[in-house]
Enzyme design. Structure first.
Site, short mmCIF file in Angstrom:
data_model
loop_
_atom_site.label_atom_id
_atom_site.label_comp_id
_atom_site.label_asym_id
_atom_site.label_seq_id
_atom_site.Cartn_x
_atom_site.Cartn_y
_atom_site.Cartn_z
CB SER A 106 5.28 -1.93 11.95
OG SER A 106 4.93 -0.57 12.22
CG HIS B 134 -5.67 2.12 5.22
ND1 HIS B 134 -5.21 3.09 6.07
CD2 HIS B 134 -4.68 1.20 5.12
CE1 HIS B 134 -3.98 2.76 6.47
NE2 HIS B 134 -3.64 1.62 5.90
CG ASN C 201 -1.65 1.26 1.46
OD1 ASN C 201 -1.74 2.09 0.56
ND2 ASN C 201 -2.20 1.42 2.66
CD1 TRP C 202 3.57 0.91 -2.88
CD2 TRP C 202 3.56 2.07 -4.82
NE1 TRP C 202 4.25 0.16 -3.82
CE2 TRP C 202 4.26 0.85 -5.01
CE3 TRP C 202 3.43 2.94 -5.89
CZ2 TRP C 202 4.82 0.50 -6.24
CZ3 TRP C 202 3.98 2.60 -7.12
CH2 TRP C 202 4.67 1.39 -7.29
CE LYS C 203 0.02 3.29 4.76
NZ LYS C 203 0.12 3.39 6.22
N GLY D 231 2.85 -1.04 4.25
CA GLY D 231 2.97 0.37 3.92
C GLY D 231 4.41 0.75 3.68
N GLY D 232 5.06 1.26 4.71
CA GLY D 232 6.43 1.79 4.60
C GLY D 232 7.41 0.88 3.88
CD GLU E 184 -3.50 -2.40 7.35
OE1 GLU E 184 -2.38 -2.64 6.88
OE2 GLU E 184 -4.15 -1.37 7.07
N GLY F 206 2.63 2.26 10.66
CA GLY F 206 3.61 3.33 10.47
C GLY F 206 4.35 3.71 11.75
CD GLU G 183 -2.69 5.62 6.69
OE1 GLU G 183 -2.69 5.69 5.45
OE2 GLU G 183 -1.80 5.03 7.35
P1 PGA Z 1 2.94 0.23 7.59
O1 PGA Z 1 1.47 0.48 6.97
O2 PGA Z 1 3.43 -1.06 7.00
O3 PGA Z 1 3.74 1.43 7.17
O4 PGA Z 1 2.77 0.15 9.07
C1 PGA Z 1 0.57 -0.58 6.80
C2 PGA Z 1 -0.72 -0.08 6.21
O5 PGA Z 1 -1.15 1.03 6.55
O6 PGA Z 1 -1.35 -0.78 5.38
#
Ligand code: PGA
Length: 251
Positions: free
Chosen positions: A214, A96, A10-12, A235-236, A168, A174, A98
């Site tokens: 993470s 998600h 997930n590149w956000k 994500g990251g 999640e 993050g 966010e």
């Molecule tokens: P993260 O994000 O791996 O940076 O914790 C995961 C996500 O939000 O899908």
């Protein structure tokens, strides 16, 4: 039942065109031969048309980070399932944390977005998870149960089988603070038991449940070793080939 592990980046709101093209080319070189894991990336909407031809003929799939519940019309700022389908998307992430936190996403909306994904033959990745406050108040199972019930309310078993669920925990996203494999497995098992009650055992056994929060190359293996963890939403660590490649090749 054997479930094919599925790891999705997930590149956000990251990576403009040249950085995205570089990353996708590196992923093709390194991951095209991977068959025992389903691999995908979800760039921002504007980069999807760039990534699509770069991944033509590759086993690596791609998708979007959201999808509208309606198919067309007066929905300023939204992108429909049909529009994603015509770009060749395989997935649409919905709900998600966010989006729940910053954009007022509710389970009811997530349900409708996921249904729209199905209408256009996209696999919805339905995200659920508790906040730190909820975990500390011992509300994790209540919160996650309510989210799964809300997101899948009114679905048939056949529809549910076409979805992926991503657990999640918000406090792990993050933050570098990953859930322990036992903590994650506990919630995944509760979700799978709930799916048995909502649908049937066969359906519950076939739905893949990803962990997200993470996930890194050095913790993915022990997470994936848990019986109810079928993949990762990353994500990251999905933004650089040097992290994402070893993460996918965790075995
Ligand atoms: P993260 O994000 O791996 O940076 O914790 C995961 C996500 O939000 O899908």
């Amino acid at each position: 039942m054997a479930r094919l592990p599925v790891i999705v980046g997930n590149w956000k709101m990251n990576l403009t065109r040249s950085a995205a093209a570089d990353l996708v080319q590196q992923l093709r070189t390194e991951l095209d031969a991977v068959r025992d894991v389903e691999v995908g990336v979800c760039p921002v909407f504007t980069v999807i048309p760039l990534v699509a031809p770069l991944l033509a003929g590759s086993a690596i799939r791609f998708g979007a980070q959201n999808v509208a519940w309606a198919d067309s019309g007066a929905f300023t700022g939204e992108v429909s399932g049909e529009m994603l389908r015509e770009l060749g998307c395989s997935y649409a992430i919905v709900g998600h944390s966010e989006r729940r936190q910053h954009f007022g996403e509710t389970d009811e909306r997530v349900n409708a977005r996921a249904k729209a994904a199905l209408r256009w033959d996209l696999t919805p990745i339905v995200c659920v998870g508790e906040t730190l406050k909820q975990r500390e108040a011992d509300e994790t199972m209540t919160v996650v149960t309510a989210q799964v019930q809300g997101c899948f309310a009114g679905w048939t078993a056949a529809e549910a089988r076409r979805a992926i669920i991503a657990y999640e925990p918000v406090w792990a996203i993050g933050t570098g603070k990953v859930a322990t494999p036992a903590q994650a497995q506990e919630v995944h098992a509760v979700i799978r038991a709930l799916l048995t009650r909502l649908f049937d055992a066969g359906t519950a056994q076939s739905i893949r449940i990803q962990y997200g929060g993470s996930v890194k190359p050095d913790n993915v293996e022990e997470l994936m070793a848990q019986p109810d963890i079928d993949g990762a939403l990353v994500g990251g660590a999905s933004l650089k080939a040097k992290d994402f490649v070893p993460l996918v090749k965790f075995k």
